[in-house]
Design a protein around this motif. Structure first.
Motif, PDB file in Angstrom:
ATOM      1  N   ARG A  85       0.850  -1.198   0.000  1.00 58.61           N
ATOM      2  CA  ARG A  85       0.000   0.000   0.000  1.00 58.61           C
ATOM      3  C   ARG A  85       0.880   1.241   0.000  1.00 58.61           C
ATOM      4  NH1 ARG A  85      -2.426  -2.330   5.315  1.00 58.61           N
ATOM      5  NH2 ARG A  85      -3.369  -4.202   4.481  1.00 58.61           N
ATOM      6  N   LEU A  86       0.269   2.364  -0.328  1.00 63.03           N
ATOM      7  CA  LEU A  86       0.999   3.632  -0.299  1.00 63.03           C
ATOM      8  C   LEU A  86       1.527   3.941   1.095  1.00 63.03           C
ATOM      9  CD1 LEU A  86      -1.333   5.778  -2.587  1.00 63.03           C
ATOM     10  CD2 LEU A  86       0.872   4.759  -3.182  1.00 63.03           C
ATOM     11  N   THR A  87       0.830   3.476   2.108  1.00 68.32           N
ATOM     12  CA  THR A  87       1.256   3.735   3.490  1.00 68.32           C
ATOM     13  C   THR A  87       2.509   2.931   3.875  1.00 68.32           C
ATOM     14  OG1 THR A  87      -0.320   2.071   4.260  1.00 68.32           O
ATOM     15  CG2 THR A  87      -1.053   4.378   4.284  1.00 68.32           C
ATOM     16  N   ASP A  88       2.937   2.024   3.012  1.00 67.34           N
ATOM     17  CA  ASP A  88       4.140   1.217   3.268  1.00 67.34           C
ATOM     18  C   ASP A  88       5.420   1.898   2.795  1.00 67.34           C
ATOM     19  OD1 ASP A  88       2.601  -0.928   4.294  1.00 67.34           O
ATOM     20  OD2 ASP A  88       2.271  -1.714   2.269  1.00 67.34           O
ATOM     21  N   LEU A  89       5.299   3.109   2.278  1.00 62.79           N
ATOM     22  CA  LEU A  89       6.429   3.772   1.623  1.00 62.79           C
ATOM     23  C   LEU A  89       7.696   3.793   2.475  1.00 62.79           C
ATOM     24  CD1 LEU A  89       7.526   5.317  -0.826  1.00 62.79           C
ATOM     25  CD2 LEU A  89       6.679   7.412   0.252  1.00 62.79           C
ATOM     26  N   ASP A  90       7.609   4.199   3.726  1.00 66.18           N
ATOM     27  CA  ASP A  90       8.815   4.315   4.549  1.00 66.18           C
ATOM     28  C   ASP A  90       9.525   2.972   4.716  1.00 66.18           C
ATOM     29  OD1 ASP A  90       8.595   7.067   4.881  1.00 66.18           O
ATOM     30  OD2 ASP A  90       7.433   6.885   6.735  1.00 66.18           O
ATOM     31  N   ASP A  91       8.762   1.902   4.933  1.00 68.58           N
ATOM     32  CA  ASP A  91       9.366   0.575   5.064  1.00 68.58           C
ATOM     33  C   ASP A  91       9.990   0.132   3.740  1.00 68.58           C
ATOM     34  OD1 ASP A  91       8.644   0.366   7.731  1.00 68.58           O
ATOM     35  OD2 ASP A  91       6.841  -0.817   7.322  1.00 68.58           O
ATOM     36  N   LEU A  92       9.343   0.458   2.624  1.00 72.18           N
ATOM     37  CA  LEU A  92       9.887   0.087   1.316  1.00 72.18           C
ATOM     38  C   LEU A  92      11.183   0.849   1.029  1.00 72.18           C
ATOM     39  CD1 LEU A  92       6.567  -0.095  -0.722  1.00 72.18           C
ATOM     40  CD2 LEU A  92       7.980  -2.022   0.051  1.00 72.18           C
ATOM     41  N   VAL A  93      11.233   2.113   1.402  1.00 74.90           N
ATOM     42  CA  VAL A  93      12.469   2.895   1.241  1.00 74.90           C
ATOM     43  C   VAL A  93      13.611   2.187   1.959  1.00 74.90           C
ATOM     44  CG1 VAL A  93      13.626   5.033   1.946  1.00 74.90           C
ATOM     45  CG2 VAL A  93      11.386   5.139   0.826  1.00 74.90           C
ATOM     46  N   THR A  94      13.376   1.786   3.192  1.00 73.96           N
ATOM     47  CA  THR A  94      14.401   1.114   3.990  1.00 73.96           C
ATOM     48  C   THR A  94      14.839  -0.196   3.336  1.00 73.96           C
ATOM     49  OG1 THR A  94      13.532   2.099   6.014  1.00 73.96           O
ATOM     50  CG2 THR A  94      14.907   0.132   6.263  1.00 73.96           C
ATOM     51  N   LEU A  95      13.871  -0.995   2.877  1.00 75.05           N
ATOM     52  CA  LEU A  95      14.203  -2.277   2.249  1.00 75.05           C
ATOM     53  C   LEU A  95      15.022  -2.093   0.978  1.00 75.05           C
ATOM     54  CD1 LEU A  95      10.890  -4.313   2.623  1.00 75.05           C
ATOM     55  CD2 LEU A  95      13.129  -4.924   3.545  1.00 75.05           C
ATOM     56  N   PHE A  96      14.615  -1.166   0.119  1.00 74.62           N
ATOM     57  CA  PHE A  96      15.325  -0.991  -1.147  1.00 74.62           C
ATOM     58  C   PHE A  96      16.703  -0.367  -0.954  1.00 74.62           C
ATOM     59  CE2 PHE A  96      10.962  -1.413  -2.922  1.00 74.62           C
ATOM     60  CZ  PHE A  96      11.210  -2.629  -3.537  1.00 74.62           C
ATOM     61  N   GLU A  97      16.868   0.433   0.076  1.00 72.03           N
ATOM     62  CA  GLU A  97      18.210   0.934   0.375  1.00 72.03           C
ATOM     63  C   GLU A  97      19.110  -0.211   0.816  1.00 72.03           C
ATOM     64  OE1 GLU A  97      17.600   4.237   3.059  1.00 72.03           O
ATOM     65  OE2 GLU A  97      17.219   5.602   1.375  1.00 72.03           O
ATOM     66  N   GLU A  98      18.540  -1.180   1.533  1.00 76.06           N
ATOM     67  CA  GLU A  98      19.314  -2.358   1.936  1.00 76.06           C
ATOM     68  C   GLU A  98      19.656  -3.207   0.711  1.00 76.06           C
ATOM     69  OE1 GLU A  98      18.947  -6.297   4.792  1.00 76.06           O
ATOM     70  OE2 GLU A  98      17.580  -4.628   5.154  1.00 76.06           O
ATOM     71  N   LEU A  99      18.704  -3.378  -0.203  1.00 73.49           N
ATOM     72  CA  LEU A  99      18.922  -4.181  -1.409  1.00 73.49           C
ATOM     73  C   LEU A  99      19.973  -3.560  -2.320  1.00 73.49           C
ATOM     74  CD1 LEU A  99      18.097  -6.471  -3.425  1.00 73.49           C
ATOM     75  CD2 LEU A  99      16.373  -4.887  -4.301  1.00 73.49           C
ATOM     76  N   MET A 100      19.822  -2.274  -2.603  1.00 78.07           N
ATOM     77  CA  MET A 100      20.658  -1.628  -3.615  1.00 78.07           C
ATOM     78  C   MET A 100      21.896  -0.949  -3.038  1.00 78.07           C
ATOM     79  SD  MET A 100      18.985  -2.565  -6.189  1.00 78.07           S
ATOM     80  CE  MET A 100      20.038  -1.781  -7.378  1.00 78.07           C
ATOM     81  N   GLU A 101      21.919  -0.752  -1.736  1.00 76.02           N
ATOM     82  CA  GLU A 101      23.034  -0.089  -1.073  1.00 76.02           C
ATOM     83  C   GLU A 101      23.269   1.319  -1.595  1.00 76.02           C
ATOM     84  OE1 GLU A 101      26.298  -2.852  -1.366  1.00 76.02           O
ATOM     85  OE2 GLU A 101      25.417  -4.179   0.139  1.00 76.02           O
ATOM     86  N   VAL A 102      22.180   1.968  -2.016  1.00 69.79           N
ATOM     87  CA  VAL A 102      22.192   3.376  -2.425  1.00 69.79           C
ATOM     88  C   VAL A 102      20.950   4.041  -1.837  1.00 69.79           C
ATOM     89  CG1 VAL A 102      23.470   2.987  -4.584  1.00 69.79           C
ATOM     90  CG2 VAL A 102      20.975   2.950  -4.604  1.00 69.79           C
ATOM     91  N   PRO A 103      21.007   5.351  -1.622  1.00 68.15           N
ATOM     92  CA  PRO A 103      19.828   6.046  -1.088  1.00 68.15           C
ATOM     93  C   PRO A 103      18.653   5.978  -2.067  1.00 68.15           C
ATOM     94  CG  PRO A 103      21.780   7.447  -0.986  1.00 68.15           C
ATOM     95  CD  PRO A 103      22.150   6.240  -1.785  1.00 68.15           C
TER      96      PRO A 103
END
Length: 149
Positions: free
Chosen positions: A10-28
């Motif tokens: 959901r759109l409300t998951d944005l903050d958690d998704l930001v954190t996960l993708f920063e972990e995956l890609m190792e970039v902001p």
């Protein structure tokens, strides 16, 4: 570990998704751009962004994109992208739950197969995919057209 629930992101998951993708890609992550894309993805029926949740927290995700095909009986196929489980939850079956959920989505959409690419250096991920029955007999190809940052 509490019970993990797989649901559509959901759109409300944005903050958690930001954190996960920063972990995956190792970039902001570009949170504003991600917010715009997430709005498009969650409103497009050809996309399914699976979110693995521990309570209200998204701890893993995998995206399936249904693609049309023109071959044979013209069954669609599913492309999987952006598979990530938080390092705090790896080895606990979360990734398997995400992948099996996307397989169910693909089956419900009458897809004939699932494809994805995984970076060559991610051998532990490749072992995980093989354990789920995915074949690496075919060579995946990828051409980068733009850097992520």
């Amino acid at each position: 570990m509490s019970t993990i629930v797989i649901r559509e992101a959901r759109l409300t998951d944005l903050d958690d998704l930001v954190t996960l993708f920063e972990e995956l890609m190792e970039v902001p992550s570009n949170k504003e751009a991600m917010s715009r894309q997430l709005a498009k993805i969650t409103s497009d029926s050809h996309y399914f962004l699976a979110a693995a949740c521990d309570g209200d927290k998204v701890i893993g995700t995998a995206m399936g994109i249904e693609c049309y095909d023109l071959v044979g009986n013209c069954y669609p196929f599913l492309v999987i992208e952006n598979v990530i489980v938080s390092s705090d939850y790896r080895g606990q079956g979360v990734g398997k739950q995400l992948m099996l959920h996307l397989e169910q989505v693909a089956s419900e959409r009458d897809c004939s197969y699932i494809i994805f690419v995984s970076s060559g250096y991610r051998e532990s991920a490749h072992q995980f995919y093989r354990a789920l029955g995915y074949s690496s007999d075919n060579q995946g190809f990828k051409k980068t057209l733009r850097e992520l940052v």
